[in-house]
Design a protein around this motif. Structure first.
Motif, PDB file in Angstrom:
ATOM      1  N   ILE A  32       0.750  -1.191  -0.012  1.00 61.21           N
ATOM      2  CA  ILE A  32      -0.156  -0.086  -0.092  1.00 61.21           C
ATOM      3  C   ILE A  32       0.950   1.245   0.005  1.00 61.21           C
ATOM      4  O   ILE A  32       1.686   1.472   0.900  1.00 61.21           O
ATOM      5  N   GLU A  35      -2.347   5.099  -2.172  1.00 58.02           N
ATOM      6  CA  GLU A  35      -3.613   4.738  -2.125  1.00 58.02           C
ATOM      7  C   GLU A  35      -4.411   5.996  -1.192  1.00 58.02           C
ATOM      8  O   GLU A  35      -4.105   6.107  -0.109  1.00 58.02           O
ATOM      9  N   VAL A  38      -8.261   2.758   1.599  1.00 58.54           N
ATOM     10  CA  VAL A  38      -7.854   1.150   1.734  1.00 58.54           C
ATOM     11  C   VAL A  38      -9.213   0.627   2.291  1.00 58.54           C
ATOM     12  O   VAL A  38      -9.669   0.897   3.344  1.00 58.54           O
ATOM     13  N   THR A 144     -12.841   1.246  -4.676  1.00 59.76           N
ATOM     14  CA  THR A 144     -11.779   1.118  -3.926  1.00 59.76           C
ATOM     15  C   THR A 144     -10.707   0.494  -5.089  1.00 59.76           C
ATOM     16  O   THR A 144     -10.765  -0.539  -5.460  1.00 59.76           O
ATOM     17  N   LYS A 145      -9.288   0.886  -4.834  1.00 60.61           N
ATOM     18  CA  LYS A 145      -8.254   0.557  -5.629  1.00 60.61           C
ATOM     19  C   LYS A 145      -7.362  -0.514  -4.890  1.00 60.61           C
ATOM     20  O   LYS A 145      -6.713  -1.361  -5.237  1.00 60.61           O
ATOM     21  N   ALA A 146      -7.440  -0.386  -3.441  1.00 62.99           N
ATOM     22  CA  ALA A 146      -6.643  -1.167  -2.705  1.00 62.99           C
ATOM     23  C   ALA A 146      -7.516  -1.976  -1.597  1.00 62.99           C
ATOM     24  O   ALA A 146      -8.113  -1.412  -0.736  1.00 62.99           O
ATOM     25  N   LYS A 204      -7.253  -5.685  -7.339  1.00 63.99           N
ATOM     26  CA  LYS A 204      -7.421  -4.757  -5.995  1.00 63.99           C
ATOM     27  C   LYS A 204      -6.941  -5.192  -4.818  1.00 63.99           C
ATOM     28  O   LYS A 204      -6.809  -4.581  -3.789  1.00 63.99           O
ATOM     29  N   LYS A 206      -4.330  -6.210  -2.578  1.00 61.07           N
ATOM     30  CA  LYS A 206      -2.972  -5.940  -2.382  1.00 61.07           C
ATOM     31  C   LYS A 206      -2.070  -6.740  -1.319  1.00 61.07           C
ATOM     32  O   LYS A 206      -0.988  -7.151  -1.557  1.00 61.07           O
TER      33      LYS A 206
END
Ligand code: SF4
Ligand code: SF4
Length: 402
Positions: A32, A35, A38, A144-146, A204, A206
């Motif tokens: 991470i 971002e 999270v 959400t990307k992470a 997504k 991580k």
């Protein structure tokens, strides 16, 4: 090469174990970095009131807190803790969150929000998987990307095991879960749906951190299972490798679990223990022989074609409080609550429509269900039918061919 960290929890110091596991993998910033948001995705399920049951069912909030602290040390992203719990009814996740002990995190940390992933509704997405073509995934997940996936080590009545891959089923909003259960139908069918979903969300995810402190064996993943003290935290970037190590610790070969076998065949992760770098503790020092659900034993048979004959079905034992969770959660809508001779509520299952998905066993907060084998009944039926045919044939021969 996939890496999996195994860390022993010393003196109940869960936070230290989580930190050590992530350090072994290279530190939190490796996974991470920039971002803004999270999402921590725990395994919440139907969170019962009973503290003992809670401990064995849901991801421990102390694991989530350790991750929150780690994230906040480096930067201060917005952190959301969210799940769509196993309860297939409106408001069910909110209720499960209330019982889970997670709300303390929101009170303690300013940039943490604990919420039901149902709250902002779903987005209809094309999954284009082998079996799962589309789904309604929570809007919060899609935006959400992470994601840090925080599953719990448990057995599962249908999929044998639930860990990192299966935990993502909680990103699907309630109503669509029942549809996917129906679509999957069998162990292999449903497992393929889970793998399709994992493949869709993989970018997504991580990091995966598994709560293997108090694990669960037997009729999991809900209240009917039994707690097993493992005292471990597992972590990996590769969800499939993490699950492969977890099931090896539980005493079965990863290829016996369809979700892991299919995910590996599709190139989504490693399941060959020899090809996974183990950091920290060694598997051999913590390996146990977990009891797997009776319903899942057919998955270990060599002739899967005939496994349907040996299929077990849910059977009511006792203790119903008429909470309606199983009625609402049953994908085939074959459960009704009746009043028995003692004047108590009791579920009645129309077994003709039952697809043996075991959602009812999974979500019942009172562990009311066991299993029933219909194999003997089927064998007796077949033999009875054969006897009738033979008797009719003999009668015919005696009467007409003399
Ligand atoms: S009765 Fe239980 S096992 Fe059968 S379809 Fe409904 S939820 Fe699934
Ligand atoms: S059997 Fe369990 S889930 Fe179903 S209504 Fe009764 S208590 Fe609720």
């Amino acid at each position: 090469m996939s890496k999996v960290a195994i860390v022993k929890i010393e003196n109940k110091q869960i936070e230290l174990a989580v930190r050590k596991a992530i350090d072994l993998l290279g530190g939190i910033t490796k996974f991470i970095s920039n971002e803004e948001r999270v999402l921590l995705k725990p395994n919440l399920l139907s969170a019962p009131e009973n503290k003992e049951a809670l401990e064995k069912i849901r991801t421990d909030p102390r694991v989530l807190e350790a991750l929150i602290k780690l994230l906040m040390e480096k930067r201060s992203p917005k952190i959301m803790v969210g799940d769509c719990s196993g309860v297939g009814e409106k408001g069910g996740t909110k209720e499960a969150i209330r019982k889970s002990g997670y709300l303390v995190l929101e009170e303690k940390y300013q940039n943490v929000e604990v919420r039901s992933l149902e709250a902002r509704g779903p987005v209809h997405v094309d999954i284009n998987g082998k079996k799962l073509k589309s789904a309604t995934v929570a809007k919060d997940v899609m935006e959400t990307k992470a994601i840090i996936n925080v599953p719990k080590m448990k057995t599962h009545s249908l999929t044998i095991f639930t860990g990192a891959v299966k935990n993502l089923f909680g990103t699907i909003t309630g109503g669509d879960k029942t549809r996917i259960h129906s679509l999957g139908g069998t162990l292999n069918g449903f497992s393929q749906c889970l793998v399709d979903l994992y493949s869709f969300e993989k970018e997504k995810i991580k990091l995966n951190v598994m709560d293997a402190n108090v694990a669960l064996e037997g009729s999991g993943p809900g209240a009917a299972g039994k707690a097993v003290k493992m005292g471990l935290i597992l972590a990996s970037e590769d969800a499939v490798a993490l699950d492969a190590v977890a099931v090896t610790l539980m005493g079965i070969a990863p290829e016996k679990v369809p979700t892991l076998r299919f995910a590996h065949e599709q190139g989504l992760g490693e399941i060959d223990i020899e090809k996974i770098t183990i950091l920290g503790e060694q598997i051999i020092d913590h390996k146990r022989k977990f009891k797997f659900p009776k319903s899942a034993r057919i998955a270990f048979l060599p002739f899967q074609r005939f496994s349907k004959i040996l299929q077990r079905y849910p059977k009511y034992k006792s203790g119903c409080i008429n909470c309606q969770s199983c009625v609402k959660g049953c994908p085939e809508q074959v459960i009704t609550i009746i009043t028995n001779k003692k004047g108590e509520p009791q579920p009645r299952i129309n077994l003709k429509g039952c697809i043996a998905c075991y959602t009812c066993i999974e979500i019942c907060p009172e562990a009311c269900y066991g299993y029933e084998s219909r194999t003997l009944r089927r064998v007796i039926l077949v033999f009875s039918a054969l006897l009738v045919v033979v008797a009719a044939l003999i009668t015919f021969l005696v009467l007409f061919l003399r």
